[in-house]
Design an enzyme around this catalytic site. Structure first.
Site, short mmCIF file in Angstrom:
data_model
loop_
_atom_site.label_atom_id
_atom_site.label_comp_id
_atom_site.label_asym_id
_atom_site.label_seq_id
_atom_site.Cartn_x
_atom_site.Cartn_y
_atom_site.Cartn_z
N ASP A 39 54.49 0.28 -13.15
CA ASP A 39 54.23 -0.92 -14.08
C ASP A 39 53.60 -1.96 -13.40
OD1 ASP A 39 54.61 -2.67 -16.32
OD2 ASP A 39 56.63 -2.85 -16.02
N CYS A 79 51.43 -3.08 -21.52
CA CYS A 79 52.33 -1.96 -21.35
C CYS A 79 52.51 -1.07 -22.65
CB CYS A 79 53.72 -2.69 -21.08
SG CYS A 79 53.94 -3.56 -19.54
N LYS A 138 61.28 3.19 -17.69
CA LYS A 138 60.89 2.00 -18.83
C LYS A 138 60.24 2.61 -20.02
CE LYS A 138 57.62 -1.57 -19.35
NZ LYS A 138 56.45 -2.47 -18.98
N HIS A 140 59.74 1.45 -23.91
CA HIS A 140 58.74 0.52 -24.22
C HIS A 140 57.81 0.89 -25.28
CE1 HIS A 140 56.62 -3.57 -23.11
NE2 HIS A 140 57.45 -3.65 -24.25
N SER A 163 60.48 -3.94 -21.33
CA SER A 163 60.20 -4.38 -19.96
C SER A 163 61.49 -4.94 -19.52
CB SER A 163 59.17 -5.25 -20.06
OG SER A 163 58.03 -4.71 -20.38
N ASP A 288 50.33 1.90 -15.28
CA ASP A 288 50.05 1.51 -16.58
C ASP A 288 49.06 0.58 -16.95
OD1 ASP A 288 51.38 -0.77 -16.05
OD2 ASP A 288 52.49 -0.73 -17.79
N ASN A 289 48.62 -0.25 -16.05
CA ASN A 289 47.60 -1.26 -16.01
C ASN A 289 47.34 -1.92 -14.91
OD1 ASN A 289 49.71 -2.62 -18.28
ND2 ASN A 289 49.27 -3.92 -16.43
#
Length: 491
Positions: A39, A79, A138, A140, A163, A288-289
């Protein structure tokens, strides 16, 4: 004579009964898949991708035994939409997970929205072909029962539904915004049930690692898919880590959490080797980013996206291009590198192909099958990307399009959150060669009008299909929704 015929018939029936089991347990069993999805981990946060402040020896080993992907991209700088893409093989705009009027750009606790159960996930595709599927970490993608992992193809879920920064205390602080007053203590769930609240965030990485090891041990004799969306480093300004790692790095809480993720990955790889599962298990480590970055972008205290430009949460290269290592001893060439544009969109069709599934999507997807790129026996440097066009959205707004090495930031009347344009700016196109100009420093739009025209046309095709601000595309589908959502609380 009758006895001989009876014996032959018995032999034929016996072979027919055991042959399927021989195929499944023979020399070429179907591969396992483990997908580690950190994350907000930045491109420059681990040593295989240039970090000098974080110690990541296990990821160094993973890269030495596997392949680094230097141009692996997500589909969103935040996310929820990013996670929707990796599971469905679709841009989040296609599946309605890019934005909604109640939550904005990411889902909040007690949201009525989530990933539509009509969408097909990689877990569902593999499960239907006999794989055991698990999600640890996680989620989300919706915290209401019909949106939880167990309704989206996973046999088992252990983790938090959104999150780690979406706590009861934060909800009370923001009040009516995002219905914060309804937010419960951060729940830890097993399948559809809350088993602890609030969860101890310091122990999440350790807990997820232990549950992952147990999952591997329990399912070592059958093909499995494990999705491990780690909670760390996460969105808080001071990420969490267990006592073993807290205060031990050279980069404060961010570094502590990154070094614990490195440990976690090493534990997983060690278990696969111990159980002789390494040569039939593909492990992907990615994010994820990109990292959000500190106010001073040169400070690594909230991550690093170097050598690329920009923060996470935007459409910058530093937000979309993420550190990625793929590991499969005996299948993936050791200490190799791939420089071809690939994406989280490609996970679903590629896993299906590797599992030997004759996969036909139930609805249109955007991912490409890239097993030949992953399994190439040498560096993959100049191979043409399977994505002739790649799109960069910020929520509903199409901000950029890429083809080959060229990335065009489109002229915008009212740019939203943007890595290059400020408010009331953005009337001129920005064109970067993101292969040669990795920092996106030189706008060459004026000297390449033909490329600007080509990418502008590709942008029009995206608008028609995936939409743009104020315009719905013909290929967009509906987000899932429930009436009267309830908080996830311990009973």
């Amino acid at each position: 004579m009758i006895h001989r015929l009876t014996f032959r018939l018995f032999t034929i029936l016996f072979v027919m009964s055991v042959f399927p089991r021989i195929l499944l347990s023979g020399e070429t069993p179907r591969p396992n898949f483990i997908l580690i999805y950190c994350d907000n981990l930045g491109y420059g946060d681990i040593e295989p991708f240039g970090s000098t402040v974080h110690r990541t020896p296990r990821l160094n080993e993973m890269a030495a035994e596997g392949r680094r992907f230097t141009d692996f991209n997500v589909t969103a700088g935040v996310c929820t939409p990013s996670r929707a893409s990796i599971l469905t093989g679709c841009y989040s705009q296609r599946v309605g997970m890019h934005h909604n009027s109640r939550d904005g750009i990411v889902l909040r606790p007690v949201s009525p929205y989530g990933l539509n159960p009509d969408e097909e996930t990689v877990a569902e595709v593999l499960k239907q072909s006999g794989y055991t599927t698990g999600c640890i970490g996680k989620w989300h993608l919706g915290d209401q029962p019909k949106f939880l992992p167990t309704r989206q193809g996973f046999d088992y879920f252990y983790g938090i539904p959104y999150s780690d920064d979406m706590t009861e205390a934060v909800g009370k602080r923001i009040g009516d915004r995002f219905n914060g007053n309804q937010w419960p203590p951060l729940p830890l769930m097993i399948n559809d049930e809350v088993v602890d609240a609030p969860v101890d965030r310091d122990m999440l990485t350790v807990d997820y690692t232990e549950k992952t090891i147990s999952f591997i041990e329990e399912h070592q004799d059958e093909p499995f898919f494990l999705y491990l969306p780690q909670a760390m480093p996460g969105s808080t300004s001071t990420p969490f880590a267990s006592p073993r790692f807290k205060g031990k790095s050279k980069n404060g809480p961010w570094g502590d959490s990154v070094e614990e993720l490195d440990w976690s990955t090493g534990e997983i790889l060690d278990k696969l080797k111990e159980l002789n599962l390494d040569e039939r298990t593909l492990v992907i480590f990615t994010s994820d980013n990109g990292a959000p970055l500190a106010t001073d972008v040169e400070s690594p205290s909230r991550g690093s996206n170097k050598p690329f430009h920009g923060r996470g949460y935007t459409t910058a290269e530093g937000a979309f291009r993420v550190p990625t290592i793929m590991w499969w001893p005996g299948k993936i060439a050791a200490d190799s590198r791939c420089d071809t544009l690939t994406s989280t969109l490609d996970v679903l069709p590629t896993f299906a192909a590797m599992a030997g599934i004759d996969y036909e999507p139930t609805q249109k997807i955007d991912g490409k099958e890239i097993s030949s790129i992953i399994l190439s026996d040498q560096h993959v440097e100049d191979r043409e990307s399977p994505h002739s066009a790649y799109y960069y959205y910020s929520a509903e707004q199409l901000q950029a399009v890429r083809s080959g090495p060229w990335k065009l930031f489109l002229p915008l009347q009212n740019p939203g959150r943007h890595p290059h344009f400020k408010k009331n700016e953005g009337s001129e196109p920005l064109l970067f060669n993101v292969k040669e100009d990795i920092g996106s420093t030189e706008n060459v739009a004026a000297s390449h009008p033909e490329i600007v025209a080509k990418l502008t046309q590709l942008a029009e095709e995206a608008r028609a299909d995936l939409g743009d601000t104020g315009t719905r595309g013909t290929g967009q589908r509906t987000i899932g929704q429930v009436v009267n959502p309830k908080p996830q609380i311990k009973q």
